[in-house]
Design an enzyme around this catalytic site. Structure first.
Site, PDB file in Angstrom:
ATOM      1  N   SER A 246       3.355  -2.718  10.175  1.00 57.92           N
ATOM      2  CA  SER A 246       4.817  -2.777  10.304  1.00 57.92           C
ATOM      3  C   SER A 246       5.401  -4.135   9.907  1.00 57.92           C
ATOM      4  O   SER A 246       6.353  -4.628  10.520  1.00 57.92           O
ATOM      5  CB  SER A 246       5.245  -2.374  11.719  1.00 57.92           C
ATOM      6  OG  SER A 246       4.829  -1.049  11.985  1.00 57.92           O
TER       7      SER A 246
ATOM      8  N   GLU B 281      -6.832   4.549   7.744  1.00 58.54           N
ATOM      9  CA  GLU B 281      -6.606   5.980   7.419  1.00 58.54           C
ATOM     10  C   GLU B 281      -7.817   6.559   6.701  1.00 58.54           C
ATOM     11  O   GLU B 281      -8.143   7.736   6.859  1.00 58.54           O
ATOM     12  CB  GLU B 281      -5.325   6.125   6.586  1.00 58.54           C
ATOM     13  CG  GLU B 281      -4.089   5.848   7.440  1.00 58.54           C
ATOM     14  CD  GLU B 281      -2.889   5.326   6.680  1.00 58.54           C
ATOM     15  OE1 GLU B 281      -2.874   5.380   5.438  1.00 58.54           O
ATOM     16  OE2 GLU B 281      -1.953   4.835   7.348  1.00 58.54           O
TER      17      GLU B 281
ATOM     18  N   ASN C 267       0.873  -1.177   0.000  1.00 59.50           N
ATOM     19  CA  ASN C 267       0.000   0.000   0.000  1.00 59.50           C
ATOM     20  C   ASN C 267       0.906   1.222   0.000  1.00 59.50           C
ATOM     21  O   ASN C 267       1.501   1.556   1.024  1.00 59.50           O
ATOM     22  CB  ASN C 267      -0.889  -0.026   1.262  1.00 59.50           C
ATOM     23  CG  ASN C 267      -1.697   1.255   1.412  1.00 59.50           C
ATOM     24  OD1 ASN C 267      -1.835   2.035   0.471  1.00 59.50           O
ATOM     25  ND2 ASN C 267      -2.237   1.469   2.604  1.00 59.50           N
TER      26      ASN C 267
ATOM     27  N   HIS D 217      -9.526   1.073   4.783  1.00 61.29           N
ATOM     28  CA  HIS D 217      -8.250   1.222   5.490  1.00 61.29           C
ATOM     29  C   HIS D 217      -8.463   2.174   6.666  1.00 61.29           C
ATOM     30  O   HIS D 217      -9.243   3.118   6.569  1.00 61.29           O
ATOM     31  CB  HIS D 217      -7.184   1.771   4.528  1.00 61.29           C
ATOM     32  CG  HIS D 217      -5.800   1.718   5.107  1.00 61.29           C
ATOM     33  ND1 HIS D 217      -5.352   2.642   6.016  1.00 61.29           N
ATOM     34  CD2 HIS D 217      -4.790   0.830   4.931  1.00 61.29           C
ATOM     35  CE1 HIS D 217      -4.110   2.318   6.371  1.00 61.29           C
ATOM     36  NE2 HIS D 217      -3.743   1.233   5.717  1.00 61.29           N
TER      37      HIS D 217
ATOM     38  N   GLU E 194      -5.603  -5.247  10.478  1.00 59.97           N
ATOM     39  CA  GLU E 194      -4.561  -4.247  10.714  1.00 59.97           C
ATOM     40  C   GLU E 194      -4.819  -3.518  12.031  1.00 59.97           C
ATOM     41  O   GLU E 194      -5.609  -2.566  12.074  1.00 59.97           O
ATOM     42  CB  GLU E 194      -4.562  -3.218   9.577  1.00 59.97           C
ATOM     43  CG  GLU E 194      -4.253  -3.796   8.224  1.00 59.97           C
ATOM     44  CD  GLU E 194      -3.605  -2.762   7.320  1.00 59.97           C
ATOM     45  OE1 GLU E 194      -2.550  -3.077   6.770  1.00 59.97           O
ATOM     46  OE2 GLU E 194      -4.128  -1.643   7.199  1.00 59.97           O
TER      47      GLU E 194
ATOM     48  N   LYS F 177       0.088   4.260  -0.295  1.00 62.23           N
ATOM     49  CA  LYS F 177      -0.551   5.467   0.251  1.00 62.23           C
ATOM     50  C   LYS F 177      -0.266   6.644  -0.694  1.00 62.23           C
ATOM     51  O   LYS F 177      -0.321   6.466  -1.900  1.00 62.23           O
ATOM     52  CB  LYS F 177      -0.051   5.737   1.676  1.00 62.23           C
ATOM     53  CG  LYS F 177      -0.052   4.479   2.537  1.00 62.23           C
ATOM     54  CD  LYS F 177       0.180   4.758   3.979  1.00 62.23           C
ATOM     55  CE  LYS F 177       0.316   3.435   4.712  1.00 62.23           C
ATOM     56  NZ  LYS F 177       0.128   3.515   6.125  1.00 62.23           N
TER      57      LYS F 177
ATOM     58  N   GLY G 279       2.461   1.791  10.603  1.00 64.88           N
ATOM     59  CA  GLY G 279       3.432   2.865  10.435  1.00 64.88           C
ATOM     60  C   GLY G 279       4.155   3.244  11.718  1.00 64.88           C
ATOM     61  O   GLY G 279       4.803   4.286  11.789  1.00 64.88           O
TER      62      GLY G 279
HETATM   63  C1  PEP Z   1      -0.734  -0.108   5.846  1.00 61.26           C
HETATM   64  O1  PEP Z   1      -0.583   0.948   5.290  1.00 61.26           O
HETATM   65  O2  PEP Z   1      -1.740  -0.768   5.657  1.00 61.26           O
HETATM   66  C2  PEP Z   1       0.327  -0.568   6.768  1.00 61.26           C
HETATM   67  C3  PEP Z   1       0.155  -1.710   7.385  1.00 61.26           C
HETATM   68  O3  PEP Z   1       1.435   0.241   6.913  1.00 61.26           O
HETATM   69  P1  PEP Z   1       2.844  -0.179   7.567  1.00 61.26           P
HETATM   70  O4  PEP Z   1       3.251  -1.479   6.957  1.00 61.26           O
HETATM   71  O5  PEP Z   1       3.774   0.945   7.238  1.00 61.26           O
HETATM   72  O6  PEP Z   1       2.608  -0.317   9.042  1.00 61.26           O
END
Ligand code: PEP
Length: 251
Positions: free
Chosen positions: A213, A97, A9, A95, A167, A11, A173
């Site tokens: 992460s 976000e 992803n 997501h 998630e 973003k 992040g």
């Molecule tokens: C994501 O954007 O869905 C995500 C899991 O980000 P990261 O891997 O940076 O934690």
């Protein structure tokens, strides 16, 4: 046996030149499509040229969100018809976000999930708890409710195609990964919920990714878990080398 699905992803990162260079580096290295589904979910602006750039490769381009209407006066949005028309087969929906900054709710996610199916796009439906919810012991009920609301009204043969990304919001992040055991436990809760809403057979087919992460150093342990069938990856999907390592972990 569920096929692993590794999705990056991006973003709102990368300029177009960087995106193209990444695809050039990765497209010949993605695993066979019958072994791993390899996907980069890119900014909308880049989708069409990146679909072209991946022609003949097993690397697929996905979208990060979409509207639920097939067309209309929705300035700035993209529709499932438009995505499908340029060759997009996966879309991330709900997501955290999007839920946090763009007011997406379980109800709007459900509408989008249904719209994706209607137009032949596989949804990667995201669910996950906040740190506060985890600390208060509410993780299982939060995630079960998000799953039930997100799939409301779907038929069993649609559920079989669904991808759910678990998630935990506190792990996105932040560099903090859920332990493989904790991630597996929640993915197991999700699978059980699908079994109770549909059937054990549907639950056995639905693919559940962990996201938060994920990086080359921890993906193998995560993928080794019973209920984890793949990863949704933000930060570590931005570098070609590390993304290729993540894809190889799916083999
Ligand atoms: C994501 O954007 O869905 C995500 C899991 O980000 P990261 O891997 O940076 O934690």
């Amino acid at each position: 046996m569920r096929k692993p699905i590794i999705a990056g992803n991006w973003k709102m990162y990368k300029k177009f030149s960087e995106a193209k260079q990444f695809i050039e580096e990765v497209k010949g290295l993605a695993p066979d499509a019958d072994k791993v589904d390899s996907i980069i979910c890119a900014p909308s602006l880049f989708l069409q040229p990146l679909v072209q750039a991946t022609e003949g490769s097993t690397l697929q381009i996905g979208a990060q969100t979409m509207h639920d209407a097939k067309e209309g006066a929705y300035t700035g949005e993209v529709s499932p018809v438009q995505l499908k028309d340029i060759g997009i087969n996966y879309v991330i929906l709900g997501h955290s976000e999007r839920r946090q900054y763009f007011n997406e709710s379980d109800v709007s996610v459900n509408k989008k999930v249904k719209a994706a199916y209607e137009h032949g796009i596989t949804p990667i439906m995201c669910v996950g708890e906040t740190l506060e919810q985890r600390e208060s012991g509410a993780t299982a009920s939060i995630v079960e409710n998000q799953v039930a609301a997100g799939v409301a009204g779907l038929a069993e043969e649609q559920i079989n195609q669904l991808v759910i990304a678990y998630e935990p919001i506190w792990a996105i992040g932040t560099g903090k990964t859920a332990t493989a055991e904790d991630a597996n436990e929640v993915c197991g809760v999700i699978r059980k919920k699908i079994a109770s809403l549909y059937s054990p057979e549907a639950a056995d087919q639905v693919r559940i990714q962990y996201g938060g992460s994920v990086k080359p150093a921890n993906i193998e342990e995560l993928l080794g878990m019973e209920h984890i069938d793949g990863a949704l990856v933000g930060g570590a999907s931005l570098e070609a080398d590390s993304f290729v390592k993540l894809l190889e972990a799916g083999l």
